[in-house]
Design an enzyme around this catalytic site. Sequence first.
Site, short mmCIF file in Angstrom:
data_model
loop_
_atom_site.label_atom_id
_atom_site.label_comp_id
_atom_site.label_asym_id
_atom_site.label_seq_id
_atom_site.Cartn_x
_atom_site.Cartn_y
_atom_site.Cartn_z
N GLU A 309 0.71 -1.32 -0.16
CA GLU A 309 0.01 0.03 -0.14
C GLU A 309 0.72 1.30 0.07
O GLU A 309 0.16 2.55 -0.01
CB GLU A 309 -1.00 -0.06 1.20
CG GLU A 309 -1.81 -1.20 1.50
CD GLU A 309 -2.80 -0.88 2.59
OE1 GLU A 309 -2.55 0.04 3.31
OE2 GLU A 309 -3.68 -1.86 2.74
N GLY A 310 2.17 1.24 -0.06
CA GLY A 310 3.14 2.26 0.10
C GLY A 310 3.15 2.55 1.68
O GLY A 310 3.79 3.63 2.12
#
Length: 341
Positions: A309-310
Site C-alpha cells: 500500500e505504500g
Amino acid sequence: MTKPLFPITKLSDLHGLAEALPAADATAADAARARQASLTKPPGSLGRLEELAEFMAMWQGTDRPKIDTAQALVFAGNHGICAQGVNPYPQEVTAQMVANFEAGGAAINQLCRANGAELSVIALNLENPTADFTQAPAMSEAECLEALNKGAAAVDQSADILLLGEMGIGNSTVAAALTSALFGGDVAGWVGPGTGSDADGQTRKCRAIDAGLARHADAIGDAPAILAALGGREQAAICGAVLAARAAGIPVILDGFICTAAAAALFATDPRLLDHCLVGHASAEPGHRLLLEKLNKRPVLEFDMRLGEGSGAAVALGIIRSALACHNGMATFGEAGVSEG
C-alpha cells in the site's frame, strides 16, 4: 526540437533513457554537506539523517531541500497468474481494498495523514486481469506501455517528493517472478508468504514462476520485455511514475518488496534509472533483502512491515521530514555563538 520523453511509445526506448534524464546535482550536494558540517552538532552525529538531507539536496538541486508537497500514489491491478492458485484471497479483494483506500479506511490513509502526504489511488483495469504468464505474456507491449504511461501521467510535476505503493491480489508472485527473471538464483529464495500463503501455497508460487520463466526464456536479458511478460499493470505504472519523477527532478521513496521489484525492471535496464530513489523500508518478505543487495540500496527503516500500500514509504517520509527539519532549522556554530573548539 527535442522529442518529449512521454508518452513512451516503445519498450525498447527504455534502454537509452538514462542519458536523457537529469543527473544528481553534485554542487547542491556539496553545499548541503558543507552546511551539515557547520551546524551545532559533532560532525556526523545525526548519522543517516545527514545523508538523507544530502540526498534530497542533490535531487532537488538546492542546498536547502524542502517538502511542501509530498505526493503518494498507490497503483492497483489484477493478475491472471491467480488462476494457478498462488493466493488465498479472491481477486475481488483488490477492488474492495481500492474502495477502502478511497473511503480513508486503510493503513496508508492514516500514515499519509500522519506524515503529510497527499494520497491518490489509481485502479488499472481491475475488471480485466493480465494474462496468466504460465500460458502467455502477462501483457502485450501496448498494454504494458499504456500502464507505464498512466503511471507517468499521474505524477504531480510540482511535488517535492513522490511515494509509491501498490495493491493487487497475486502481486507478490509477480514480484518474485520479476526478480527471478531479472537477477536469477533459486526461485524459492525470492518467494514469500505474501498475503498469507502457507507452505503449499508458496510451493504453487514456485511452480508457477518456474513455468513462467521457461515459457518466456527468450525475454531473459531484456528487462523491459521481462516487465511485459511477467509483470502487472501496477508494476508498469510504478516504472512510469519513477521515470516521470526523475524527468521532473523529484526524489522518490519506493515501498517494500513488490514496489521495489517493479522498479528493479528499470535498474536492470540501466542502474542509473533508480539513482533518485530511496527504499522506504526492508520488507519482512524474504526476497526483499536479497533484492536490496542486488540494487545496492539501504532502506530507511526496518520495521518488519509487509503490508504494501505504500505504508513503509509513508513512514519513511516522516524520517525524511525530520532530516530536513534539522538540516534547515538548526543554527550554525556562528549563528549560535558556539565555539567549534
